[in-house]
Design a protein around this motif. Structure first.
Motif, short mmCIF file in Angstrom:
data_model
loop_
_atom_site.label_atom_id
_atom_site.label_comp_id
_atom_site.label_asym_id
_atom_site.label_seq_id
_atom_site.Cartn_x
_atom_site.Cartn_y
_atom_site.Cartn_z
N GLU A 1 48.04 94.04 -13.32
CA GLU A 1 48.41 92.82 -12.58
C GLU A 1 47.52 92.76 -11.34
N ALA A 2 46.74 91.67 -11.22
CA ALA A 2 45.78 91.58 -10.12
C ALA A 2 46.46 91.44 -8.76
N SER A 3 47.63 90.79 -8.73
CA SER A 3 48.35 90.66 -7.47
C SER A 3 48.81 92.04 -7.00
N SER A 4 48.89 92.19 -5.67
CA SER A 4 49.41 93.45 -5.14
C SER A 4 50.93 93.45 -5.29
N ARG A 5 51.50 94.64 -5.24
CA ARG A 5 52.96 94.75 -5.34
C ARG A 5 53.62 93.97 -4.18
N MET A 6 52.99 94.05 -2.99
CA MET A 6 53.53 93.36 -1.82
C MET A 6 53.60 91.85 -2.05
N ARG A 7 52.51 91.30 -2.61
CA ARG A 7 52.45 89.86 -2.85
C ARG A 7 53.50 89.47 -3.89
N ALA A 8 53.59 90.30 -4.94
CA ALA A 8 54.52 89.98 -6.02
C ALA A 8 55.97 90.07 -5.55
N LEU A 9 56.23 90.87 -4.52
CA LEU A 9 57.60 91.01 -4.02
C LEU A 9 58.16 89.68 -3.53
N ARG A 10 57.24 88.76 -3.19
CA ARG A 10 57.69 87.44 -2.74
C ARG A 10 58.45 86.70 -3.84
N ALA A 11 58.23 87.13 -5.09
CA ALA A 11 58.92 86.47 -6.20
C ALA A 11 60.35 86.99 -6.36
N VAL A 12 60.66 88.12 -5.72
CA VAL A 12 61.94 88.77 -5.97
C VAL A 12 63.16 87.90 -5.64
N PRO A 13 63.21 87.26 -4.44
CA PRO A 13 64.40 86.45 -4.16
C PRO A 13 64.62 85.35 -5.20
N ALA A 14 63.53 84.70 -5.61
CA ALA A 14 63.65 83.60 -6.57
C ALA A 14 64.20 84.09 -7.91
N VAL A 15 63.85 85.32 -8.27
CA VAL A 15 64.34 85.89 -9.53
C VAL A 15 65.78 86.38 -9.34
N ALA A 16 66.02 87.05 -8.21
CA ALA A 16 67.32 87.67 -7.97
C ALA A 16 68.46 86.65 -7.91
N PHE A 17 68.17 85.43 -7.37
CA PHE A 17 69.23 84.43 -7.21
C PHE A 17 69.30 83.45 -8.37
N HIS A 18 68.57 83.72 -9.47
CA HIS A 18 68.59 82.85 -10.64
C HIS A 18 69.04 83.72 -11.81
N ALA A 19 70.28 83.51 -12.24
CA ALA A 19 70.90 84.44 -13.20
C ALA A 19 70.04 84.66 -14.45
N ALA A 20 69.51 83.58 -15.03
CA ALA A 20 68.77 83.71 -16.28
C ALA A 20 67.45 84.46 -16.07
N ARG A 21 66.77 84.13 -14.96
CA ARG A 21 65.49 84.82 -14.68
C ARG A 21 65.72 86.29 -14.37
N ARG A 22 66.86 86.57 -13.70
CA ARG A 22 67.18 87.96 -13.35
C ARG A 22 67.41 88.77 -14.63
N ARG A 23 68.18 88.19 -15.53
CA ARG A 23 68.47 88.87 -16.80
C ARG A 23 67.17 89.10 -17.59
N GLU A 24 66.33 88.09 -17.54
CA GLU A 24 65.04 88.17 -18.25
C GLU A 24 64.18 89.30 -17.67
N ALA A 25 64.07 89.33 -16.34
CA ALA A 25 63.25 90.34 -15.68
C ALA A 25 63.75 91.75 -15.99
N MET A 26 65.08 91.91 -15.99
CA MET A 26 65.67 93.22 -16.28
C MET A 26 65.32 93.65 -17.70
N TRP A 27 65.38 92.71 -18.62
CA TRP A 27 65.08 93.01 -20.02
C TRP A 27 63.64 93.50 -20.17
#
Lengths: 93, 471
Positions: free
Chosen positions: B195-221
């Protein structure tokens, strides 16, 4: 090595030729996927340099997998195999 | 497609609503319209409904859990079932498979189908053409065996073909995860996932995933699948070059900085026989532009996108656009917007109201997608991967140097570069090189690149098709 994923069910055999070699495909395969499963990843020579080219996008966008079927240039990734079809390399030869 | 289907299809088709694309957006719109008794014709370039995200295997093949699917694909199966239920004989939906749309006017869609020139006449049009992979040229990317991430998905999920023995996955964004899991499902060894993005940059996606039930389930899978198979996503890495004799045999990988620029001295060689590169997606806007829709540049959504109002209507009153053509957002966005467009059309045709829940769902899905994808907006430094002798336009074999020379001599605009060296003038009509060509030839920021030039035919079709086009 490429090939087929086992256990997905079988379909009718479709035999066609690519550059004079016989290729065993299955009903519903595109030419590109039949060739890839057969181990043939190069399907075209590029337009000015004549470099080997194959599938890039696999969804009809890039036109890098062009082949010639009965004298007509088509995208191998969107064209379905037919029994007895004669397929040749696309582009410069 | 059987031969019978072909002979039955008229040269001129009529429908209340014409839909371009049978992915989640097109299927959702079609199913809702059909449920209200509206006659719909859907034109799709593929052989089965589903689009790229919910690709179905050819008739006669069934997955039965052989290649594991993420939880969101349940939505896909439901959508396909509902769509195909209406697409049976005597239903309100007619799906035209293998249709290439090459020209459009409000109320008219011209398409080539099995070598025959055909026309769809309709009242409203819903555009759901989706998106395609963003390609970043790097040395050796033209070698057979180097394909897009989307191409690997089609191979495995669309045709049950094993892509190779040892696969390298490179790129940026959420789609790397399904690419890796599809390869694992096909029994391929994933030698690295970069993944070309740094882990720090990608962390910005975490809130959007964490507060969206379907995306959260998807990410966990996905995380579970990677962990189970001991595949680790390497952040801040990408491919520098691919090498091989007639096909890819190895790749040079290395670290990139926060802007995506390759860092010297970090190179490593890795053996592989297939490479899947997915640097995000580019909205397919050609049909919309031809119809007269306005565009705007939204880097978070993948570049130039169609402009729509709060009900998915474009600048043309009878033309609606949903999903990726309005900017990359994923299947949930597409299906929500498809339903919204259908509801707005039904108000015009049937006088029904547009439920506020339909509007708010489309807005909420789009908002969630925007905040997640912001973390993966294209990194400008990745354009440094291409060397002067690297081919940037694959159709015409044009190197980066030639594109730079053309820009220096003829001007910085996309049009000037094209005329100056023929880059972007081949059969893909700059769909592959276009999203990076101007930036690589002139150094202009990708966000400031010209709107693509749209020409008819929108895709290459035979001159016979153009000359015999029904009116």
């Amino acid at each position: 090595m490429s090939g087929r994923i086992a256990g997905l069910g079988d379909r009718e055999l479709v035999v066609f030729t690519f550059d004079d070699q016989e290729v065993n495909a299955r009903q519903g395969d595109t030419i590109a996927m039949a060739l890839w499963a057969h181990g043939q990843v190069t399907v075209r020579n590029s337009s000015s340099e004549g470099q080997p080219r194959g599938v890039l996008c696999n969804m009809g966008i890039c036109y890098d997998c062009l082949v010639v079927v009965d004298g007509v240039t088509v995208r191998s990734c969107t064209t379905l195999v037919k029994p007895g079809m004669t397929v040749g390399r696309g582009g410069k030869s | 497609m059987s031969g019978a289907d072909l002979t039955q299809l008229d040269t001129v088709l009529e429908a209340d609503v014409g839909i371009v694309g049978a992915g989640p957006g097109g299927m959702a719109a079609a199913a809702r319209l059909a449920a209200a008794g509206v006659r719909v014709v859907v034109l799709d370039e593929g052989q089965r409904a589903g689009g790229q995200i919910y690709r179905q295997l050819p008739v006669g093949m069934h997955n039965h859990g052989v290649v594991q699917e993420p939880p969101s694909h349940d939505d896909g199966h439901n959508l396909i079932q509902s769509f195909e239920g209406h697409a049976k004989d005597g239903g309100e939906i007619e799906l035209v498979r293998g249709a290439t749309v090459w020209d459009a006017q409000p109320g008219r869609l011209w398409f080539e189908h099995d070598g025959v020139s055909r026309l769809l006449r309709c009242g409203h049009i819903v555009l759901a053409p989706g998106a395609y992979d963003r390609c970043i040229p790097f040395p050796g990317w033209t070698l057979p065996g180097v394909v897009t991430a989307g191409a690997l998905q089609v191979m495995v999920r669309g045709f049950g073909v094993v892509p190779g023995k040892r696969a390298l996955v490179v790129g940026s964004g959420p789609l790397l995860l399904p690419t890796v899991t599809s390869l694992l499902g096909a029994g391929v060894e994933v030698v690295a996932a970069l993944e070309a993005s740094s882990r720090m940059r990608a962390l910005r996606a975490v809130p959007a995933v964490a507060f969206h039930a379907a995306r959260r389930r998807e990410a966990m899978w996905y995380m579970k699948q990677l962990w189970r198979n001991s595949v680790k996503l390497q952040w801040g890495w990408t491919v520098f070059a691919c090498e091989g004799d007639g096909r890819v045999e190895r790749a040079i990988i290395g670290k990139v900085d926060a802007h995506g620029r390759p860092r010297k001295g970090t190179e490593r060689t890795i053996e592989c026989d297939v490479v899947g590169a997915g640097f995000g997606l580019v909205p397919s806007i050609e049909v919309g532009m031809r119809l007269g829709a306005d565009t705007h540049m939204l880097p978070v959504r993948g570049g130039h996108c169609l402009v729509v109002d709060g009900e998915q209507r474009t600048a043309v009153a009878t033309v609606f656009a949903v999903g990726e053509t309005c900017g990359i957002g994923g299947a949930e966005v597409a299906s929500a917007e498809g339903e919204l467009a259908a509801a707005a059309i039904l108000r015009e045709l049937r006088g029904t109201t547009v439920a506020s829940a339909v509007v708010s769902r489309a807005r909420a899905e789009r908002r969630a997608a925007d905040s997640m994808l912001g973390a993966f907006a294209p990194l400008p430094g990745l354009h440094d991967l291409a060397r002067p002798d690297t081919i940037v336009c694959r159709c015409e074999d044009i190197t980066r140097l030639r594109a730079q020379e053309a820009a220096a001599m003829h001007g910085d605009s996309m049009r000037a570069i094209k005329i100056g060296c023929r880059a972007g003038m081949g059969p893909c009509q700059a769909r592959i090189c276009g999203p990076s060509l101007q930036a690589m030839a002139t150094g202009v920021n990708a966000c400031a690149m010209d709107v693509p030039v749209v020409q008819v035919p929108l895709k290459p079709v035979s001159s016979e098709t153009i000359l015999t086009a029904p009116q």
